[in-house]
Design an enzyme around this catalytic site. Structure first.
Site, PDB file in Angstrom:
ATOM      1  N   CYS A 144       4.195   2.234  -3.468  1.00 26.12           N
ATOM      2  CA  CYS A 144       3.086   3.166  -3.701  1.00 26.12           C
ATOM      3  C   CYS A 144       2.284   2.841  -4.957  1.00 26.12           C
ATOM      4  CB  CYS A 144       3.611   4.594  -3.761  1.00 26.12           C
ATOM      5  SG  CYS A 144       4.388   5.138  -2.219  1.00 26.12           S
ATOM      6  N   HIS A 198      -1.016   9.013  -7.823  1.00 28.88           N
ATOM      7  CA  HIS A 198      -0.643   8.702  -6.447  1.00 28.88           C
ATOM      8  C   HIS A 198      -0.450  10.009  -5.681  1.00 28.88           C
ATOM      9  CE1 HIS A 198       1.465   7.429  -2.952  1.00 28.88           C
ATOM     10  NE2 HIS A 198       2.672   7.778  -3.391  1.00 28.88           N
ATOM     11  N   ASN A 234       0.553  11.194   2.246  1.00 26.43           N
ATOM     12  CA  ASN A 234       0.887  10.052   1.404  1.00 26.43           C
ATOM     13  C   ASN A 234       0.536   8.772   2.156  1.00 26.43           C
ATOM     14  OD1 ASN A 234       2.134   7.999  -0.021  1.00 26.43           O
ATOM     15  ND2 ASN A 234       4.045   9.103  -0.362  1.00 26.43           N
TER      16      ASN A 234
END
Length: 326
Positions: free
Chosen positions: A114, A254, A284
């Site tokens: 990520c 993030h 996500n």
């Protein structure tokens, strides 16, 4: 002295929406449960037969070239950050480059989970600042649905598909990538991993039956480490560059979980109006989440805005990057 600025940004998400109500018919969950815990209302899913992460990346890069007016042959390097490559080999970057007609560039993948965007962005900036390359594309392409178990109520609400791309170019102005720091702690292996399909556990009927080709996450451990590590790396980069909550214009974390985002902002004493959030629409999207968010809010970003980007992902790998919008 050369700096490396983001001179263009574009993104792409699939048309198909998987909202919480639809998800509740697939697995034992509901909108209230998902919204309360992670702040996600819907996510985009790539349902096109035979299309992988490269399909998303090609769409994003094509739009980037169109928006910036840059010809494909001007691009000298393409770096693709993905945890969902089309194949174990060749690189997804090579497929995107071919699909976009980038005939004069080199292309390669990086795997920083990520944190992929900020890691690849610093890489691109290093090429540009050194004078090795003048036009570098960073593309983050993630078909997260390819690794999600839609029978697992704990993880399937979290993830969506998407891609975003930026163009990085040299400038003598005081804008662009100013500073960054990254960390890795291999002890995170057991908490966030896909166990099957690699060289440790090659694909067999046994790994398939055991569900080892889906993402596995221990949510509590990941949450705790993500909050601590995103906050401490953000704090470190801010202190090193003489930045305060008052002088920072935006924090772009993030987009993993709204509660993680809120906790990081709270620790940093950063008011939520300075925190860019779009997780409710996309979930996500791993490496694509930060540039997807920047693209959505680019209309309100002004030249000279001081922005901190921070991310945490499998590995564990995490860090923060100081960017002056150019």
């Amino acid at each position: 002295m050369l700096n490396a600025r983001i001179s263009g940004i574009a993104s792409y998400v699939p048309e198909d929406i998987l909202d919480n109500e639809m998800l509740s018919k697939m697995v034992d969950t509901n909108d209230e449960w998902i919204t309360t815990r992670v702040g996600i209302k819907e996510r985009r899913i790539l349902r096109k037969e035979g299309a992988g992460s490269s399909y998303l990346g090609i769409k994003a890069v094509d739009k980037l070239l169109q928006d910036t007016g840059v010809a494909p042959e001007e691009i000298e390097l393409l770096i693709c950050a993905t945890s969902n490559p089309d194949y174990r080999f060749p690189s997804t970057a090579s497929i995107i480059a071919e699909g976009c007609g980038l005939k004069k560039c080199y292309a390669y993948d990086i795997q920083a989970a990520c944190a992929g965007f900020i890691v690849a962005l610093e890489d691109a900036a290093a090429y540009v600042k050194s004078g090795l390359r003048k036009k570098v594309v960073v593309v983050c392409a993630e078909k997260m649905s390819s690794m999600v178990n839609y029978n697992d109520r704990a993880t399937c609400p979290l993830f969506g598909d998407g891609a975003a791309a930026v163009l990085v170019e040299p400038t003598e102005e005081p804008v662009g990538v100013m500073d960054a720091e990254f960390h890795v702690d291999g002890k995170g292996l057991d908490y966030l991993v896909m166990r099957g399909g690699g060289s440790v556990h090659p694909t067999t009927q046994q790994t398939l039956d055991a569900g080892e080709h889906f993402l596995y996450q221990e949510g509590r451990s990941v949450y705790k480490n993500a909050v601590t590590d995103m906050y401490t790396s953000t704090k470190s980069v801010m202190e090193r560059n003489g930045l305060t909550v008052d002088t920072i214009d935006y924090l772009v974390p993030h987009q993993a979980n709204l509660r993680i985002i809120e906790a990081v902002a709270s620790h940093a004493k950063m008011p939520m109006e300075k925190v860019l959030v779009n997780i409710q629409h996309y979930g996500n999207t791993s490496a694509a989440s930060i540039p997807l968010c920047l693209d959505e809010f680019k209309g309100q970003l002004k030249k000279g805005d001081r922005i901190i980007l921070t991310a945490f992902g499998a590995g564990f790998t995490w860090g923060a990057l100081y960017l002056i919008w150019g």
